[in-house]
Motif scaffolding. Structure first.
Motif, PDB file in Angstrom:
ATOM      1  N   ILE A 251       0.858  -1.189   0.000  1.00  0.00           N
ATOM      2  CA  ILE A 251       0.000   0.000   0.000  1.00  0.00           C
ATOM      3  C   ILE A 251       0.894   1.240   0.000  1.00  0.00           C
ATOM      4  O   ILE A 251       1.753   1.398   0.859  1.00  0.00           O
ATOM      5  CB  ILE A 251      -0.924   0.012   1.234  1.00  0.00           C
ATOM      6  CG1 ILE A 251      -1.843  -1.230   1.227  1.00  0.00           C
ATOM      7  CG2 ILE A 251      -1.758   1.278   1.261  1.00  0.00           C
ATOM      8  CD1 ILE A 251      -2.710  -1.341   2.451  1.00  0.00           C
ATOM      9  N   HIS A 252       0.673   2.113  -0.974  1.00  0.00           N
ATOM     10  CA  HIS A 252       1.463   3.347  -1.097  1.00  0.00           C
ATOM     11  C   HIS A 252       0.616   4.516  -0.583  1.00  0.00           C
ATOM     12  O   HIS A 252      -0.435   4.832  -1.142  1.00  0.00           O
ATOM     13  CB  HIS A 252       1.859   3.570  -2.546  1.00  0.00           C
ATOM     14  CG  HIS A 252       2.754   4.759  -2.738  1.00  0.00           C
ATOM     15  ND1 HIS A 252       3.997   4.866  -2.157  1.00  0.00           N
ATOM     16  CD2 HIS A 252       2.563   5.904  -3.450  1.00  0.00           C
ATOM     17  CE1 HIS A 252       4.549   6.018  -2.498  1.00  0.00           C
ATOM     18  NE2 HIS A 252       3.692   6.667  -3.282  1.00  0.00           N
ATOM     19  N   ILE A 253       1.044   5.134   0.500  1.00  0.00           N
ATOM     20  CA  ILE A 253       0.296   6.223   1.144  1.00  0.00           C
ATOM     21  C   ILE A 253       1.004   7.552   0.843  1.00  0.00           C
ATOM     22  O   ILE A 253       2.219   7.679   1.028  1.00  0.00           O
ATOM     23  CB  ILE A 253       0.188   6.005   2.655  1.00  0.00           C
ATOM     24  CG1 ILE A 253      -0.553   4.688   2.943  1.00  0.00           C
ATOM     25  CG2 ILE A 253      -0.515   7.168   3.324  1.00  0.00           C
ATOM     26  CD1 ILE A 253      -0.639   4.334   4.407  1.00  0.00           C
ATOM     27  N   ILE A 254       0.222   8.527   0.356  1.00  0.00           N
ATOM     28  CA  ILE A 254       0.744   9.858   0.016  1.00  0.00           C
ATOM     29  C   ILE A 254       0.058  10.901   0.912  1.00  0.00           C
ATOM     30  O   ILE A 254      -1.175  10.926   1.006  1.00  0.00           O
ATOM     31  CB  ILE A 254       0.497  10.175  -1.468  1.00  0.00           C
ATOM     32  CG1 ILE A 254       1.136   9.104  -2.364  1.00  0.00           C
ATOM     33  CG2 ILE A 254       1.041  11.554  -1.811  1.00  0.00           C
ATOM     34  CD1 ILE A 254       0.824   9.290  -3.829  1.00  0.00           C
ATOM     35  N   TRP A 255       0.838  11.709   1.573  1.00  0.00           N
ATOM     36  CA  TRP A 255       0.298  12.773   2.418  1.00  0.00           C
ATOM     37  C   TRP A 255      -0.057  13.980   1.552  1.00  0.00           C
ATOM     38  O   TRP A 255       0.758  14.495   0.798  1.00  0.00           O
ATOM     39  CB  TRP A 255       1.319  13.173   3.474  1.00  0.00           C
ATOM     40  CG  TRP A 255       0.825  14.237   4.410  1.00  0.00           C
ATOM     41  CD1 TRP A 255      -0.115  14.130   5.368  1.00  0.00           C
ATOM     42  CD2 TRP A 255       1.274  15.593   4.436  1.00  0.00           C
ATOM     43  NE1 TRP A 255      -0.305  15.319   6.020  1.00  0.00           N
ATOM     44  CE2 TRP A 255       0.550  16.248   5.458  1.00  0.00           C
ATOM     45  CE3 TRP A 255       2.206  16.328   3.699  1.00  0.00           C
ATOM     46  CZ2 TRP A 255       0.731  17.597   5.760  1.00  0.00           C
ATOM     47  CZ3 TRP A 255       2.401  17.659   4.005  1.00  0.00           C
ATOM     48  CH2 TRP A 255       1.664  18.291   5.024  1.00  0.00           C
ATOM     49  N   LYS A 256      -1.343  14.429   1.663  1.00  0.00           N
ATOM     50  CA  LYS A 256      -1.813  15.531   0.834  1.00  0.00           C
ATOM     51  C   LYS A 256      -1.830  16.867   1.582  1.00  0.00           C
ATOM     52  O   LYS A 256      -1.780  17.925   0.951  1.00  0.00           O
ATOM     53  CB  LYS A 256      -3.228  15.211   0.324  1.00  0.00           C
ATOM     54  CG  LYS A 256      -3.290  14.069  -0.681  1.00  0.00           C
ATOM     55  CD  LYS A 256      -2.582  14.431  -1.978  1.00  0.00           C
ATOM     56  CE  LYS A 256      -2.753  13.387  -3.042  1.00  0.00           C
ATOM     57  NZ  LYS A 256      -2.094  13.754  -4.304  1.00  0.00           N
ATOM     58  N   GLY A 257      -1.930  16.837   2.883  1.00  0.00           N
ATOM     59  CA  GLY A 257      -1.984  18.092   3.651  1.00  0.00           C
ATOM     60  C   GLY A 257      -3.129  18.080   4.659  1.00  0.00           C
ATOM     61  O   GLY A 257      -3.541  17.012   5.140  1.00  0.00           O
ATOM     62  N   PHE A 258      -3.670  19.303   4.960  1.00  0.00           N
ATOM     63  CA  PHE A 258      -4.762  19.454   5.930  1.00  0.00           C
ATOM     64  C   PHE A 258      -5.951  20.122   5.245  1.00  0.00           C
ATOM     65  O   PHE A 258      -5.788  20.897   4.295  1.00  0.00           O
ATOM     66  CB  PHE A 258      -4.316  20.300   7.125  1.00  0.00           C
ATOM     67  CG  PHE A 258      -3.167  19.696   7.898  1.00  0.00           C
ATOM     68  CD1 PHE A 258      -3.402  18.757   8.898  1.00  0.00           C
ATOM     69  CD2 PHE A 258      -1.854  20.059   7.621  1.00  0.00           C
ATOM     70  CE1 PHE A 258      -2.350  18.204   9.613  1.00  0.00           C
ATOM     71  CE2 PHE A 258      -0.806  19.514   8.330  1.00  0.00           C
ATOM     72  CZ  PHE A 258      -1.046  18.577   9.332  1.00  0.00           C
ATOM     73  N   ASP A 259      -7.132  19.782   5.737  1.00  0.00           N
ATOM     74  CA  ASP A 259      -8.319  20.476   5.232  1.00  0.00           C
ATOM     75  C   ASP A 259      -8.590  21.712   6.090  1.00  0.00           C
ATOM     76  O   ASP A 259      -7.769  22.110   6.933  1.00  0.00           O
ATOM     77  CB  ASP A 259      -9.523  19.534   5.215  1.00  0.00           C
ATOM     78  CG  ASP A 259      -9.822  18.972   6.594  1.00  0.00           C
ATOM     79  OD1 ASP A 259      -9.190  19.405   7.567  1.00  0.00           O
ATOM     80  OD2 ASP A 259     -10.697  18.072   6.690  1.00  0.00           O
ATOM     81  N   GLU A 260      -9.804  22.358   5.923  1.00  0.00           N
ATOM     82  CA  GLU A 260     -10.114  23.595   6.613  1.00  0.00           C
ATOM     83  C   GLU A 260     -10.185  23.426   8.128  1.00  0.00           C
ATOM     84  O   GLU A 260      -9.857  24.350   8.890  1.00  0.00           O
ATOM     85  CB  GLU A 260     -11.450  24.164   6.106  1.00  0.00           C
ATOM     86  CG  GLU A 260     -11.446  24.611   4.660  1.00  0.00           C
ATOM     87  CD  GLU A 260     -11.603  23.434   3.712  1.00  0.00           C
ATOM     88  OE1 GLU A 260     -11.750  22.264   4.201  1.00  0.00           O
ATOM     89  OE2 GLU A 260     -11.551  23.631   2.472  1.00  0.00           O
ATOM     90  N   VAL A 261     -10.612  22.232   8.573  1.00  0.00           N
ATOM     91  CA  VAL A 261     -10.763  22.043  10.019  1.00  0.00           C
ATOM     92  C   VAL A 261      -9.540  21.372  10.643  1.00  0.00           C
ATOM     93  O   VAL A 261      -9.567  21.011  11.814  1.00  0.00           O
ATOM     94  CB  VAL A 261     -12.029  21.203  10.308  1.00  0.00           C
ATOM     95  CG1 VAL A 261     -13.277  21.933   9.867  1.00  0.00           C
ATOM     96  CG2 VAL A 261     -11.938  19.838   9.631  1.00  0.00           C
ATOM     97  N   GLY A 262      -8.509  21.181   9.853  1.00  0.00           N
ATOM     98  CA  GLY A 262      -7.277  20.617  10.398  1.00  0.00           C
ATOM     99  C   GLY A 262      -7.141  19.114  10.307  1.00  0.00           C
ATOM    100  O   GLY A 262      -6.202  18.545  10.877  1.00  0.00           O
ATOM    101  N   ASN A 263      -8.063  18.452   9.592  1.00  0.00           N
ATOM    102  CA  ASN A 263      -7.922  17.004   9.416  1.00  0.00           C
ATOM    103  C   ASN A 263      -6.831  16.670   8.390  1.00  0.00           C
ATOM    104  O   ASN A 263      -6.661  17.399   7.399  1.00  0.00           O
ATOM    105  CB  ASN A 263      -9.245  16.384   8.962  1.00  0.00           C
ATOM    106  CG  ASN A 263     -10.325  16.516  10.016  1.00  0.00           C
ATOM    107  OD1 ASN A 263     -10.043  16.404  11.209  1.00  0.00           O
ATOM    108  ND2 ASN A 263     -11.557  16.772   9.585  1.00  0.00           N
ATOM    109  N   VAL A 264      -6.133  15.619   8.645  1.00  0.00           N
ATOM    110  CA  VAL A 264      -5.071  15.191   7.728  1.00  0.00           C
ATOM    111  C   VAL A 264      -5.693  14.506   6.518  1.00  0.00           C
ATOM    112  O   VAL A 264      -6.579  13.659   6.643  1.00  0.00           O
ATOM    113  CB  VAL A 264      -4.092  14.233   8.441  1.00  0.00           C
ATOM    114  CG1 VAL A 264      -3.035  13.736   7.459  1.00  0.00           C
ATOM    115  CG2 VAL A 264      -3.436  14.932   9.618  1.00  0.00           C
TER     116      VAL A 264
END
Length: 295
Positions: A237-250
């Motif tokens: 499984i290849h996991i890519i970090w995209k950032g945070f949304d408006e409420v701070g969720n990853v």
């Protein structure tokens, strides 16, 4: 399991097609087989007549050489008479003999191996007789050599002990050793020539067996799964970090990578079929040839 089922279906389809072809051209195929066997017999006869002379300038024992040549020619003549006697029966029932080929292409490969064994049966008989005679002479020479050096084999203790022989025993032993030693090159010549024939036959038989095993291990179903990216060939499984949304969720993105092609083939290919016959390694074959043991 998918590989086994797919290969068996392909095996049966190819077997049916080839059997249909053989049935359509049975006369031509039978004539080809008959002419091939006749060619082998004629070549062996020519070879024996050549060996009964002075092959490559060797000075052989004339009487013993002529006896062995006539003995082996008699084997070939018997085999030729048998082929002529069974030829009408094979011609009449050739179609029915080929019908089991619908069981699969692998079954037809096994039939080819049996046909090869039948076609070369006369050369195998000559090889067996030559090997037995060569092995017997080697054992006799070994025993007589112990007589010449004043030793004998003790079967109770399984070792070679010293022994005092009388003059008559030494004379008979020396005479027998000389006779067998001078007859050995004639026997060895026939044995070496037909050992080569036997090795060629074994190589062809090994090639047919290997081809059948390789055919049964073609990973057709595994290749299909890899091409369609099936879940059964999923790898890491290849996991890519995209950032945070408006409420701070990853925010992450997960991808399921499929296995590498070579690893897929190795993982899903069925295990090689167990060999139906015990195969000797090269060392055992070489040792058997030197000592006259039948292969």
């Amino acid at each position: 399991m998918g590989n086994v089922v797919i290969i068996k279906l392909v095996d049966i389809i190819i077997g049916i097609l080839l059997t249909n072809y053989v049935v359509q051209y049975e006369n031509q195929i039978f004539i080809f087989l008959y002419n091939s066997i006749e060619g082998i017999i004629s070549s062996l006869k020519g070879l024996l007549f050549y060996l009964m002379g002075s092959p490559i300038g060797l000075k052989l024992n004339y009487g013993f050489n002529n006896f062995l040549g006539q003995f082996f020619l008699y084997h070939i003549s018997l085999w030729r008479i048998f082929l002529h006697g069974t030829s009408p029966v094979l011609t009449s029932y050739f179609k029915y003999l080929m019908l089991p080929g619908i069981l699969g292409f692998s079954y037809q490969i096994a039939m080819m191996s049996d046909i090869l064994a039948i076609a070369t049966f006369h050369s195998y008989c000559i090889y067996v007789n030559g090997a037995r005679l060569f092995n017997l002479q080697l054992k006799c020479l070994t025993s007589l050599w112990r007589v010449l050096i004043g030793r004998k084999f003790n079967p109770l203790r399984g070792r070679v002990d010293s022994c005092q022989y009388s003059q008559n025993q030494m004379f008979i032993g020396t005479l027998s050793f000389s006779i067998l030693l001078f007859l050995l090159p004639t026997t060895a010549m026939y044995y070496v020539v037909f050992s080569v024939f036997r090795l060629v036959t074994l190589l062809i038989d090994r090639f047919l067996l290997t081809a059948r095993n390789l055919f049964y291990n073609i990973p057709i179903y595994s290749i299909y799964l890899w091409l369609v990216n099936a879940s059964s060939v999923a790898g890491n499984i290849h996991i890519i970090w995209k950032g945070f949304d408006e409420v701070g969720n990853v925010i992450i993105e997960a991808k399921l990578n499929k296995l590498p092609f070579i690893y897929t083939i190795k993982k899903f290919t069925p295990d090689p079929l167990n060999k139906t016959r015990q195969q000797k390694n090269l060392g055992d074959v070489f040792r058997s040839i030197l000592t006259g043991v039948v292969l």
